[in-house]
Structure formats: structure tokens, C-alpha cells
Design an enzyme around this catalytic site. Structure first.
Site, PDB file in Angstrom:
ATOM      1  N   GLY A 179       0.817  -1.205   0.000  1.00 38.39           N
ATOM      2  CA  GLY A 179       0.000   0.000   0.000  1.00 38.39           C
ATOM      3  C   GLY A 179       0.852   1.258   0.000  1.00 38.39           C
ATOM      4  CG  ASP A 180       3.744   2.302   3.211  1.00 38.04           C
ATOM      5  OD1 ASP A 180       3.118   3.314   3.538  1.00 38.04           O
ATOM      6  OD2 ASP A 180       4.151   1.470   4.034  1.00 38.04           O
ATOM      7  CB  ALA A 181       4.828   0.516  -3.144  1.00 42.36           C
TER       8      ALA A 181
END
Length: 404
Positions: free
Chosen positions: A174-176
Site C-alpha cells: 500500500g505504501d508503494a
């Protein structure tokens, strides 16, 4: 002077941890920006995440950390030390971009929030990334992608089949995705500055990005529309756009959007043409009324052939499909290699690993060499020399534990 890379001449100071912020600055580093990563003297926590994924975490070989942090310069500063904070302020004065995901209360205590930084450098583009946004009851909560992105958006619970255990993606997925939002916002601000001469503050969050990316589900599950998740795997909306198990227990997904117009071709290819004129199944409205029976027929058909046999048939029929690959297969995929989506990186200890490349390619600019991350504070001396510090002053700062 002809630019070899699009962001040459741009200086970025990153006070970031884990994935979203470092991933955004990794884009910029590959595109020619000078990215200075500021860590505490112990280094950031993502340096040891490999312990959870069976990969090395040594200074001379740290593949997971390298994906987000290749091609940067590393300085380790104790920001509680007055001398360390003075170094930080000097870096900010020279920067075009400052980016951080340190919680706002901590930034304010250190006087590194936007209101404190702006007088140091009025033209700076200041990006602050949060878990849940600047307002509301959860504004001060910490938020990793597993919590603020996957769990809070409904994806963990609702993307599975009805009755299954919630999904748990590998850390940082998700961060990416969010890092692309951050990077695009920063580049928009950078372009605007060329026109107005003004710096700006911008912010994004894990939760807002998860809502954005999960928009189809979030919009359609409103009560007035009535879409419901999680779905029953035996009750697909369209059985020709669904996942099926093959004879070898591998899975394949077909994505035929127009059920009615594809009916004849599909039933012939799948091997149950005796149902060609069966009015229970030959339209999308009819099959939805008889899905229990039809899904058994199509499931049985898929179990007659291995996945690769089905893939060959789909290719011949020009059907949009894909095998459900395992992550371990991706590094052996010729499609990824021939398009330079992957590369082999050699670490300082001469071990190698296959790592993803930044997923943007330019026709008129060079490709940046993949330089692995190193130890905490690897470039501290060189960075301080650029700021005007002598080697003797550097040694004194090390002695005072202001830097590492």
C-alpha cells in the site's frame, strides 16, 4: 547544458522512514535529483525489515531496504543535539524539496514543521505524509500501510471470497502505491514554482490514498447502490470474468466483459457446447438466476486441463486472461526481463539479488545505475564537506555524537 536526467540540479532532503516517503524520493533519485536521506544515528527501522522476510539486513547486503533507498546519499544526525539540528537546518536551506512522514507533533517539537521551515527557505516544497490526515479524531495516530491503508479501507476484509480469512499482503504494498501520489504532487509543485517562484506545503495520507484506489468498491457499496462485499466465489456477477482452478491445482483468471456476445465462443472453447442453446445460461440475466448450476458446470470443465493447456486455448481464441502467478515466478518471467522491469544488483559483498526497477522509462534520458544502499551515515563526511565543514569539524561532530 544538456540534461542526462530530468531532475538534475534538484536537491531533496528526506526525513522519512519505511516505504511511502523513501519510495517517492527513490523515483526522484533515479531521475537525477540529489536525494539526501537523513536518519537517526541508529538508522531507520526499515533497515531490519528483511528479518521478517528471510532476506539479509547487513550494511553490505540489504536487498529490501535497497529497493526504496538506492541512489541516495545517507547522513545520520542526532536531531536532539543542537549541532545536529544546525546541520539539518543547513540542509533545508539548500534544498528544493523537504519530505517527511515523522508525526506532526514530533516535527513541531523539533521546529521542523512547515511554519518553522518556511522562514529558512521560502521557496521550499514541503511535503508531509501522514497515516490519517490532518484533521479528525485519528489525526495523531500512527498508521502503517497494513492498518491505515489495507484495514481501514475495507480491502483486507472485502477483497477475499465470502467466509475466507482476510488477506495480508507483504509489507509496503500500500505504501508503494501511495508513493506515486506523493511524487506526482511534489513534481506538480516543483513545476508550479518555475512559474510563480513560490514554494508550498502539500500533504497526503495512507487512508486518503486507500479510499482513492479502492473507489469502485467504496462507491458501489453505498446503501443506495447495494453492491455487497465480500463476494461468494460461487456467485460471480459474470462467470466469464472469474477465477478458476485447473487440473494441476493452479488458477487462471478470464476477463470476458460481454457475456452475451461471447457465449458461443466461450462454451465451445470450454467444451460444453451441448449447452449452447440452453436458455438457463445463454444470457447474463438468465445465468444469474441459475448460477449455482452453471458454476458447477464451468468449474468441472476447468478441472479437465492443466493451467498451461488453458492458456494456450485462450491465446488461440484471443481471450483476455492471465495465470495467477506466484510471486516467486516473477523473477523468472521473460516479459519482465525484456522490458527491464527487473535488474540484477551486485552488493558491496559481491552477492547479487534481482530487484525491481523504477517503473517509468524516458526516451530522451539515461537510465540511472542501481547503487545499493549502504551503512547508516555512509555519506555523512561528503555531505558535510559540501556544506562547508572541514574534516576536523566533522571529527568533532562525531565526537559530540551529533552525527554518525
Amino acid at each position: 547544458m544538456e540534461r542526462k536526467l530530468p531532475l538534475e540540479g534538484i536537491k531533496v532532503v528526506e526525513l522519512g522512514t519505511h516505504v511511502a516517503v523513501p519510495n517517492a524520493t527513490r523515483f526522484m533519485a533515479d531521475w537525477g535529483a540529489e536525494v539526501i536521506k537523513v536518519e537517526g544515528v541508529r538508522g531507520e527501522e526499515w533497515r531490519v525489515i528483511g528479518n521478517s522476510y528471510y532476506t539479509p539486513v547487513a550494511d553490505d547486503e540489504n536487498p529490501i531496504f535497497t529497493v526504496q533507498n538506492a541512489n541516495k546519499e545517507f547522513i545520520a544526525i542526532d536531531l536532539k543535539n543542537p549541532d545536529g539540528m544546525e546541520i539539518m537546518k543547513k540542509l533545508i536551506r539548500e534544498a528544493d524539496i523537504f519530505i517527511s512522514n515523522v508525526r506532526l507533533n514530533s516535527l513541531k517539537k523539533m521546529k521542523l514543521d512547515y511554519e518553522a521551515v518556511k522562514p529558512l527557505n521560502p521557496q521550499i516544497i514541503y511535503c508531509h505524509f501522514t497515516g490519517f490526515g490532518y484533521e479528525g479524531p485519528d489525526r495523531n495516530r500512527p498508521g502503517f500501510d497494513m492498518a491505515a491503508y489495507w484495514a481501514r479501507s475495507g480491502a483486507m476484509s472485502d477483497w477475499v471470497s465470502k467466509g475466507d480469512y482476510p488477506i495480508k499482503p507483504p509489507g509496503g504494498f500500500g505504501d508503494a502505491t501511495v508513493s506515486a501520489n506523493i511524487c506526482s504532487g511534489i513534481l506538480a509543485a516543483l513545476y508550479a514554482r518555475t512559474q510563480s517562484g513560490k514554494g508550498t506545503f502539500l500533504t497526503s495520507s495512507l487512508y486518503s490514498s486507500a479510499i482513492w484506489y479502492n473507489s469502485t468498491g467504496i462507491v458501489s457499496t453505498q446503501e443506495k447502490y447495494g453492491n455487497v462485499y465480500p463476494k461468494d466465489k460461487n456467485q460471480p456477477v459474470n462467470p466469464f470474468s472469474h477465477i478458476y482452478k485447473c487440473k494441476d491445482e493452479e488458477y487462471v483468471i478470464i476477463t470476458v466483459l460481454d457475456y452475451n456476445n461471447s457465449w458461443e465462443k466461450m462454451v465451445t472453447m470450454l467444451g460444453f457446447s451441448e449447452y449452447l442453446n440452453d436458455e438457463r445460461f445463454n444470457t447474463i440475466l438468465a445465468v444469474r438466476e441459475n448460477m449455482d448450476e452453471f458454476i458447477k458446470i464451468i468449474n468441472h470443465a476447468f478441472l479437465k486441463k492443466d493451467r498451461e493447456e488453458w492458456c494456450q486455448l485462450f491465446d488461440q481464441a484471443d481471450i483476455v486472461y492471465e495465470k495467477l502467478a506466484h510471486m516467486s515466478e516473477v523473477t523468472k518471467d521473460p516479459q519482465a526481463w525484456e522490458n527491464n522491469f527487473l535488474t540484477e544488483v551486485t552488493f558491496p559483498n559481491n552477492n547479487t539479488a534481482i530487484l525491481p526497477t523504477v517503473p517509468i522509462q524516458f526516451s530522451e534520458y539515461e537510465v540511472t545505475k542501481y547503487i545499493p544502499s549502504g551503512k547508516v551515515g555512509r555519506d555523512s563526511l561528503e555531505i558535510l564537506q559540501k556544506l562547508g565543514y572541514s574534516e576536523a569539524e566533522f571529527a568533532e561532530l562525531v565526537e559530540k555524537k551529533a552525527i554518525k
